[in-house]
Design an enzyme around this catalytic site. Structure first.
Site, PDB file in Angstrom:
ATOM      1  CB  SER A  69      -1.305  -0.110   1.265  1.00 49.60           C
ATOM      2  OG  SER A  69      -1.671   1.521   1.295  1.00 49.60           O
TER       3      SER A  69
ATOM      4  CE1 TYR B  93      -3.138  -1.112   6.533  1.00 51.37           C
ATOM      5  CE2 TYR B  93      -2.502   0.604   5.547  1.00 51.37           C
ATOM      6  CZ  TYR B  93      -2.886  -0.629   4.806  1.00 51.37           C
ATOM      7  OH  TYR B  93      -3.083  -0.641   4.064  1.00 51.37           O
TER       8      TYR B  93
HETATM    9  N1  LIG Z   1      -8.768  -1.040  -0.249  1.00 54.42           N
HETATM   10  C1  LIG Z   1      -7.419   0.240   0.252  1.00 54.42           C
HETATM   11  O1  LIG Z   1      -8.177   1.414  -0.084  1.00 54.42           O
HETATM   12  C2  LIG Z   1      -6.378  -0.236   0.177  1.00 54.42           C
HETATM   13  C3  LIG Z   1      -5.145   0.698  -0.102  1.00 54.42           C
HETATM   14  C4  LIG Z   1      -3.979  -0.026  -0.358  1.00 54.42           C
HETATM   15  C5  LIG Z   1      -3.790  -1.556   0.152  1.00 54.42           C
HETATM   16  N2  LIG Z   1      -4.949  -2.137   0.413  1.00 54.42           N
HETATM   17  C6  LIG Z   1      -4.471  -3.826   0.808  1.00 54.42           C
HETATM   18  O2  LIG Z   1      -5.434  -4.070   0.151  1.00 54.42           O
HETATM   19  C7  LIG Z   1      -5.795  -5.625   0.992  1.00 54.42           C
HETATM   20  C8  LIG Z   1      -6.746  -6.248   0.848  1.00 54.42           C
HETATM   21  O3  LIG Z   1      -8.052  -5.065   1.787  1.00 54.42           O
HETATM   22  P1  LIG Z   1      -9.143  -4.747   1.666  1.00 54.42           P
HETATM   23  O4  LIG Z   1      -9.078  -3.654   1.627  1.00 54.42           O
HETATM   24  O5  LIG Z   1     -10.135  -5.529   0.459  1.00 54.42           O
HETATM   25  O6  LIG Z   1     -10.031  -5.045   2.892  1.00 54.42           O
HETATM   26  P2  LIG Z   1     -11.027  -5.983   3.602  1.00 54.42           P
HETATM   27  O7  LIG Z   1     -11.788  -5.564   2.698  1.00 54.42           O
HETATM   28  O8  LIG Z   1     -10.786  -5.831   4.459  1.00 54.42           O
HETATM   29  O9  LIG Z   1     -10.532  -7.632   3.200  1.00 54.42           O
HETATM   30  C9  LIG Z   1      -9.414  -8.249   3.987  1.00 54.42           C
HETATM   31  C10 LIG Z   1      -9.379  -9.318   4.825  1.00 54.42           C
HETATM   32  O10 LIG Z   1      -8.130 -10.066   5.302  1.00 54.42           O
HETATM   33  C11 LIG Z   1      -8.805 -10.336   5.981  1.00 54.42           C
HETATM   34  N3  LIG Z   1      -8.085 -11.071   6.840  1.00 54.42           N
HETATM   35  C12 LIG Z   1      -7.893  -9.939   7.891  1.00 54.42           C
HETATM   36  N4  LIG Z   1      -7.054 -10.950   9.388  1.00 54.42           N
HETATM   37  C13 LIG Z   1      -6.944 -11.514   8.968  1.00 54.42           C
HETATM   38  C14 LIG Z   1      -5.767 -13.132  10.110  1.00 54.42           C
HETATM   39  N5  LIG Z   1      -6.004 -12.393  10.764  1.00 54.42           N
HETATM   40  N6  LIG Z   1      -6.202 -14.171   9.294  1.00 54.42           N
HETATM   41  C15 LIG Z   1      -6.718 -14.017   7.666  1.00 54.42           C
HETATM   42  N7  LIG Z   1      -7.411 -13.087   7.038  1.00 54.42           N
HETATM   43  C16 LIG Z   1      -7.174 -12.161   7.736  1.00 54.42           C
HETATM   44  C17 LIG Z   1     -10.133 -10.423   5.985  1.00 54.42           C
HETATM   45  O11 LIG Z   1     -11.066 -11.143   7.333  1.00 54.42           O
HETATM   46  P3  LIG Z   1     -12.041 -10.205   7.785  1.00 54.42           P
HETATM   47  O12 LIG Z   1     -13.186 -10.590   6.845  1.00 54.42           O
HETATM   48  O13 LIG Z   1     -12.802 -12.386   8.211  1.00 54.42           O
HETATM   49  O14 LIG Z   1     -11.582  -9.840   8.840  1.00 54.42           O
HETATM   50  C18 LIG Z   1     -10.530 -10.239   4.892  1.00 54.42           C
HETATM   51  O15 LIG Z   1     -10.968 -10.663   3.977  1.00 54.42           O
HETATM   52  C19 LIG Z   1      -5.070  -5.507   2.797  1.00 54.42           C
HETATM   53  O16 LIG Z   1      -3.721  -5.367   2.612  1.00 54.42           O
HETATM   54  C20 LIG Z   1      -4.531  -4.069   2.130  1.00 54.42           C
HETATM   55  O17 LIG Z   1      -3.344  -3.630   3.022  1.00 54.42           O
HETATM   56  C21 LIG Z   1      -5.857  -1.674   0.477  1.00 54.42           C
END
Ligand SMILES: NC(=O)c1ccc[n+]([C@@H]2O[C@H](COP(=O)([O-])OP(=O)(O)OC[C@H]3O[C@@H](n4cnc5c(N)ncnc54)[C@H](OP(=O)(O)O)[C@@H]3O)[C@@H](O)[C@H]2O)c1
Length: 325
Positions: free
Chosen positions: A164, A190
């Site tokens: 990120s 983070y």
């Molecule tokens: N959204 C953004 O703007 C953005 C920007 C930059 C980078 N990212 C990165 O993109 C990735 C995906 O993010 P997202 O936005 O799609 O978020 P999200 O919808 O919250 O998805 C994150 C996933 O990670 C899982 N997770 C969390 N803790 C875990 C654990 N201990 N063991 C196994 N799985 C776990 C969550 O499971 P649960 O649902 O069961 O909690 C969820 O399925 C992340 O790495 C994030 O840092 C996102």
């Protein structure tokens, strides 16, 4: 309609046929992944779900490790070619059990997308007192890749580390990665974990050499997803992420657009010579020229080979795993 294809090159000269507006589906249009197996951590929410959809539609078998398997099964119910297995990245035993089951079944993995993550959580300790962002976002995936190493298809596998532009705020806190000395700061925690994601890909790719896997880091863009669950709505509005009605700010992507770069680096032949690269908007990212995370690019501490080697050593010490030595 916004164009999703371009004839331009990315910031560092890597060729890319796509713009920042491309979706994961656009990127995989015409790509046949029949016979390929993908593993996408957290592939049942937000960006991971969109990546799962696109890869499965392109013919890949997609294994979705989930800390909430029932929720994952529900999310993927209508998606043929997907399967769910239990995995909690905060729990070393759970990671071992997931990997052992896959290895025992003799299954190969062609694409491993380390996508699961947490952001801006209240201070949380897991395992032997590790800070939760560093533990889940980085160490959990470090352990997963090292455990799955024998299953990664030789000469073909790719590992994608979803990092990120959040990494802008911190390099690795070598003297205090777990915030035992300094007061806990959820954004620094983070940021450190996302720098770690980028450095992990850099050193994995270097260690793996010709036998592979090729590894890449990705900044997906800024996207409203359940990732922001720990950030109060008023704070999200004050940060300029959304308006008072919850509409995403200009420059934000949809989840399907946010999944595009991860599936592009997982599959594009254009990246064969760019192993270890940090990518965004379906291109190899150039150095960050601003502190604006919406603009992105990569800070020097996230592409520093010495820091990457040092982080690998620290991670091997902490987890007791080093399959690529
Ligand atoms: N959204 C953004 O703007 C953005 C920007 C930059 C980078 N990212 C990165 O993109 C990735 C995906 O993010 P997202 O936005 O799609 O978020 P999200 O919808 O919250 O998805 C994150 C996933 O990670 C899982 N997770 C969390 N803790 C875990 C654990 N201990 N063991 C196994 N799985 C776990 C969550 O499971 P649960 O649902 O069961 O909690 C969820 O399925 C992340 O790495 C994030 O840092 C996102």
């Amino acid at each position: 309609m916004t164009s999703t294809r371009t004839t331009s090159t990315g910031a560092t000269g890597s060729r890319t046929p796509f713009t920042a507006a491309a979706t994961a589906h656009d990127v995989l249009r015409g790509v046949d992944l029949t016979g390929r197996t993908a593993v996408i951590t957290g592939g049942y929410s937000g960006l991971g779900l969109e990546a799962t959809r696109a890869l499965a539609r392109a013919g890949a078998r997609v294994i979705v490790p989930a800390r909430r398997p029932e929720t994952a099964r529900e999310a993927l119910r209508d998606l043929p070619g997907t399967e769910v297995a239990a995995l909690d990245l905060a729990d070393a035993d759970s990671i071992r059990a997931f990997a052992d089951a896959l290895l025992a079944a003799g299954r190969g993995v062609d694409l491993l997308v380390n996508n699961a993550g947490i952001m801006a959580c209240p201070e949380t300790r897991v395992g032997p007192g590790w800070e939760a962002h560093f533990a889940v976002n980085h160490l959990g995936h470090y352990a997963l890749v090292n455990r799955l190493a024998p299953a990664l298809t030789p000469g073909r596998a790719r590992v994608v580390s979803v990092a990120s532009s959040g990494h802008f705020l911190s390099g690795i806190r070598w003297d205090d990665p777990h915030f035992r000395r300094d007061p806990y700061d959820r954004w620094l925690a983070y940021a450190q974990s996302k720098t770690a994601n980028a450095l992990f890909a850099l050193h994995l790719d270097a260690l793996a050499g010709d036998r592979g896997p090729r590894a890449f880091a990705v900044h997906p863009g800024s996207i409203l997803t359940p990732l922001q669950r720990h950030v109060p709505r008023e704070e999200q509005i004050a940060q300029g992420w959304m308006d008072a009605d919850g509409r995403p700010a200009d420059g934000f992507k949809t989840p399907a657009q946010g999944a595009a770069t991860a599936v592009w680096v997982a599959t594009s032949p254009l990246l064969e010579a760019h192993g270890g690269a940090y990518c965004q908007d379906c291109a190899v990212a150039g150095p960050a020229t601003t502190d604006d995370m919406l603009v992105g690019g990569v800070k020097p501490w996230a592409v520093d080979p010495e820091a990457a080697a040092r982080l690998w050593e620290l991670s091997a010490d902490l987890t007791g795993l080093d399959a690529f030595a």
